[in-house]
Design an enzyme around this catalytic site. Structure first.
Site, mmCIF file in Angstrom:
data_model
loop_
_atom_site.group_PDB
_atom_site.id
_atom_site.type_symbol
_atom_site.label_atom_id
_atom_site.label_comp_id
_atom_site.label_asym_id
_atom_site.label_seq_id
_atom_site.Cartn_x
_atom_site.Cartn_y
_atom_site.Cartn_z
ATOM 1 N N SER A 317 1.122 -0.575 0.069
ATOM 2 C CA SER A 317 0.079 0.190 0.188
ATOM 3 C C SER A 317 0.866 1.384 0.081
ATOM 4 O O SER A 317 1.339 1.508 -1.269
ATOM 5 C CB SER A 317 -0.960 -0.205 1.363
ATOM 6 O OG SER A 317 -2.171 0.836 1.075
ATOM 7 N N ASP A 412 -9.612 -5.275 -5.074
ATOM 8 C CA ASP A 412 -9.249 -4.566 -4.107
ATOM 9 C C ASP A 412 -9.655 -3.372 -3.770
ATOM 10 O O ASP A 412 -10.190 -2.178 -4.601
ATOM 11 C CB ASP A 412 -8.251 -3.571 -4.570
ATOM 12 C CG ASP A 412 -7.184 -2.754 -3.686
ATOM 13 O OD1 ASP A 412 -7.838 -1.978 -2.012
ATOM 14 O OD2 ASP A 412 -5.781 -2.531 -3.424
ATOM 15 N N HIS A 445 -7.251 -6.346 -1.369
ATOM 16 C CA HIS A 445 -5.982 -4.477 -0.828
ATOM 17 C C HIS A 445 -4.967 -5.655 -0.235
ATOM 18 O O HIS A 445 -3.927 -5.561 -0.065
ATOM 19 C CB HIS A 445 -6.310 -4.395 -0.148
ATOM 20 C CG HIS A 445 -5.026 -3.249 0.059
ATOM 21 N ND1 HIS A 445 -4.920 -1.919 -0.917
ATOM 22 C CD2 HIS A 445 -5.129 -2.107 0.853
ATOM 23 C CE1 HIS A 445 -3.881 -0.735 -0.736
ATOM 24 N NE2 HIS A 445 -4.081 -1.412 0.558
#
Length: 505
Positions: A317, A412, A445
Site C-alpha cells: 500500500s 481491491d 488489498h
C-alpha cells in the site's frame, strides 16, 4: 510438534468396521506409512466401551466411545460393528520440529468407519484473545481414512478439495477483525478437532495442536534504535552473507515484523522499518523525509551478514510507493516489490535532497460509506492519475536501474491498485525497463503471507475508520500463495542470481 511414535503400528491392531459380504475374513493390516520426516502432530484415541467416556490424561484429552455403524454405501454392502474403532488425527507437513506460518501441512484422519460423516474444526486465539474458527464437513473413504489433500469438503467454511482450507478460512467471532502476528517470538497454536457427524458437534473424536511460527529456528531478532531509525533487524542462522531486504507496511503505521521475520526464516537479512505512528513517529506526518529511508539503507548495507551486491525493498500500500521511491532516488537498491501500490506518491509529501514529491491529490467528499455496515470505501477518493495536473506526483521510476515486481488484486476496495500498477508498468516498459506484473482476480488489498486468512474489512489504526479492503476467500488465498512464491523468487534472482533455496528447517 514432534509426532508420537507407534501410531501406524497401533492402527494395524485397532478394530474397525468391516462389510459382512465384502470382507468376511479378518481385516488385512495395511502397510504402515513412514513417519513424517517433517512437522507432525498426532493423537491416538484408544478404543473404549460403547457409550463410555473416560479421561485419558491430565492434559485434558478424552476418549469418547460410541456405537459406530457405517452407513451402507451400496445395497450389496451391509456393514456390521465389531468394536468401537480407534481414531487417530494426524497433522503432517514441513518442517520438523515446528512449522513456519507459510508452510503447507497435510491433515489426515485415520481410524474412522467407512464413509463416516465427520466435521473438522480449526481454531486459534490471537494475542488479544480473539477467537478465530473454521470448519469443514467431510465423509471418510471406504478405508475409514480422510486426507484433506484428496477429500472434498461437502460444506462448512469452504467447499471442494482444499488442503489448507481450515487455515485460510479462519474467521473471528466478532466482525472486522484481522488476524496478524504482533509478537513474533510466540507461535499461533491451531487446535484441530474431529467431530462425529455434520450437525451436532458435541461428540469429539480426536484433537491435536499445530504450532505455526513466523520466526524460524536460529533466526535472531534485534531491536534497532540507531540515529532516527525505528526498526527491527532479523538475521538468518549462519555466517552468510545473505541478501538484504527492507520491509515496509502501509499507512496504518506501527512496526510490523511478521513478514520480515518470515523472510529471514527463508534466508534474507530483513529490516522491518517503521515510518509513522510508532513511538515518537507522528501518526500522520506533514512530510516524510527521504533521508530517513536512506539511513535504513545504509544501516542494512553495513551489516557484515549482508551481501554487497545491492539490497531489495518491498512494501504494501503506502509502503509500496515508498519502496518505488527508494529504488528511484537512493543508491544501492537493486530490486523493489510493490504490493497493492501505485506509481505515484500517495497521502504524504516525500521530501528529498533539493526536491519534494507532492502527495497525489484526493477528495474525501468522494469517500463512500456502506449504510448497512458503516464500512468506508476509498476507491474513488483519488483524482484521476492520468490527469496531467497530477503528473508531478508520479515517481520517476524510469530513472532507476532497479528491477521491479508489481502485485495487485482485482477486488481491491481500498483503492484502484490494479489500475495504478498497470499504469506504472506501462510507463516503465515504454522506457525499456525490466518489470514483472501479476494481477489476481478475486484478491483484495491486503495480500499477506500465505495461509493467513483474508481480512475483508478492519479498522484503520491511523484514520480510526472501518475500511473495506475487498477480496474473495478462496481466490485471495490462492493469490497469497502465488504472490509469496513470486516475491521470494524475484529477490533470489536479482539479489543473488539464484533459485529459491530449499528450506533447512
Amino acid at each position: 510438534m514432534q509426532g508420537r511414535p507407534g501410531l501406524a503400528a497401533g492402527l494395524l491392531q485397532a478394530p474397525w468396521l468391516v462389510c459382512v459380504r465384502c470382507a468376511l475374513a479378518e481385516p488385512r493390516p495395511r502397510r504402515p506409512e513412514p513417519a513424517a520426516a517433517r512437522c507432525s502432530a498426532e493423537l491416538r484415541l484408544p478404543a473404549a466401551r460403547p457409550g463410555g467416556r473416560r479421561k485419558l490424561s491430565r492434559r485434558g484429552r478424552w476418549a469418547l466411545a460410541v456405537d459406530r455403524w457405517a452407513p451402507a454405501p451400496a445395497a450389496r454392502c451391509v456393514p456390521r460393528p465389531l468394536e468401537a474403532a480407534a481414531v487417530a488425527v494426524a497433522v503432517a507437513g514441513p518442517p520438523a520440529p515446528r512449522c513456519l506460518l507459510d508452510d503447507p501441512v497435510r491433515i489426515r484422519v485415520a481410524g474412522l468407519a467407512p464413509w463416516q460423516p465427520v466435521t473438522l474444526r480449526a481454531s486459534l486465539r490471537d494475542e488479544s484473545g480473539e477467537l478465530f474458527e473454521a470448519h469443514g464437513r467431510y465423509r471418510a473413504g471406504s478405508s475409514g481414512e480422510l486426507d484433506l489433500g484428496r477429500s472434498p469438503a461437502l460444506g462448512g467454511s469452504y467447499r471442494g478439495v482444499e488442503p489448507m482450507g481450515l487455515l485460510w478460512s479462519l474467521r473471528a467471532e466478532a466482525p472486522y477483525k484481522r488476524l496478524a502476528k504482533r509478537n513474533v517470538l510466540t507461535p499461533f497454536r491451531v487446535d484441530l478437532e474431529v467431530y462425529e457427524g455434520h450437525g451436532d458437534t458435541s461428540c469429539l473424536l480426536g484433537k491435536c495442536t499445530n504450532e505455526r511460527w513466523v520466526l524460524g529456528e536460529g533466526v535472531k531478532r534485534i531491536s534497532v534504535r540507531e540515529g532516527r531509525l525505528k526498526a527491527t533487524l532479523f538475521l538468518p542462522p549462519g555466517r552468510g552473507p545473505f541478501p538484504g531486504l527492507i520491509d515496509l507496511y502501509g499507512s496504518g503505521g506501527g512496526l510490523v515484523e511478521y513478514r520480515a521475520s518470515l523472510l529471514a526464516s527463508r534466508g534474507f537479512v530483513t529490516l522491518a522499518l517503521a515510518y509513522m505512528a510508532f513511538e515518537d513517529l507522528p501518526a500522520m506526518p506533514d512530510v516524510l523525509e527521504l533521508s530517513y529511508f536512506e539511513e535504513a539503507v545504509n544501516f542494512l548495507r553495513k551489516q557484515p551478514q549482508v551481501k554487497d551486491t545491492g539490497i531489495g525493498v518491498l512494501g504494501l500500500s503506502k509502503g509500496a510507493d515508498l519502496a518505488l521511491s527508494m529504488a528511484t532516488f537512493l543508491p544501492g537498491i537493486k530490486a523493489a516489490v510493490s504490493i497493492s501500490g501505485s506509481g505515484f506518491n500517495s497521502l504524504i509529501p516525500l521530501q528529498g535532497d533539493g526536491f519534494t514529491l507532492p502527495a497525489h491529490p484526493y477528495d474525501l467528499g468522494r469517500m463512500k460509506t456502506r449504510d448497512e455496515s458503516g464500512l468506508v470505501d476509498f476507491s474513488d477518493v483519488l483524482h484521476d492519475h492520468r490527469d496531467p495536473a497530477t503528473w508531478d506526483c508520479h515517481i520517476p521510476m524510469e530513472r532507476s536501474s532497479a528491477k521491479f515486481l508489481f502485485l495487485s488484486g482485482l477486488d481491491d476496495m481500498n483503492w484502484k491498485s490494479d489500475l495504478y500498477c498497470r499504469d506504472a508498468v506501462q510507463r516503465l516498459r515504454q522506457y525499456g525497463r525490466e518489470v514483472e506484473f501479476c494481477s489476481y482476480p478475486g484478491a483484495g488489498h491486503l495480500l499477506e503471507p500465505p495461509y493467513l486468512p483474508l481480512c475483508q474489512a478492519s479498522i484503520h489504526k491511523v484514520l480510526g475508520l472501518f475500511v473495506h479492503w475487498g477480496g474473495q476467500w478462496r481466490e485471495h488465498a490462492k493469490a497469497q500463495e502465488d504472490a509469496w512464491r513470486r516475491i521470494q523468487a524475484f529477490f533470489w534472482q536479482h539479489l543473488v542470481d539464484s533459485d529459491i533455496p530449499r528450506s533447512k528447517m
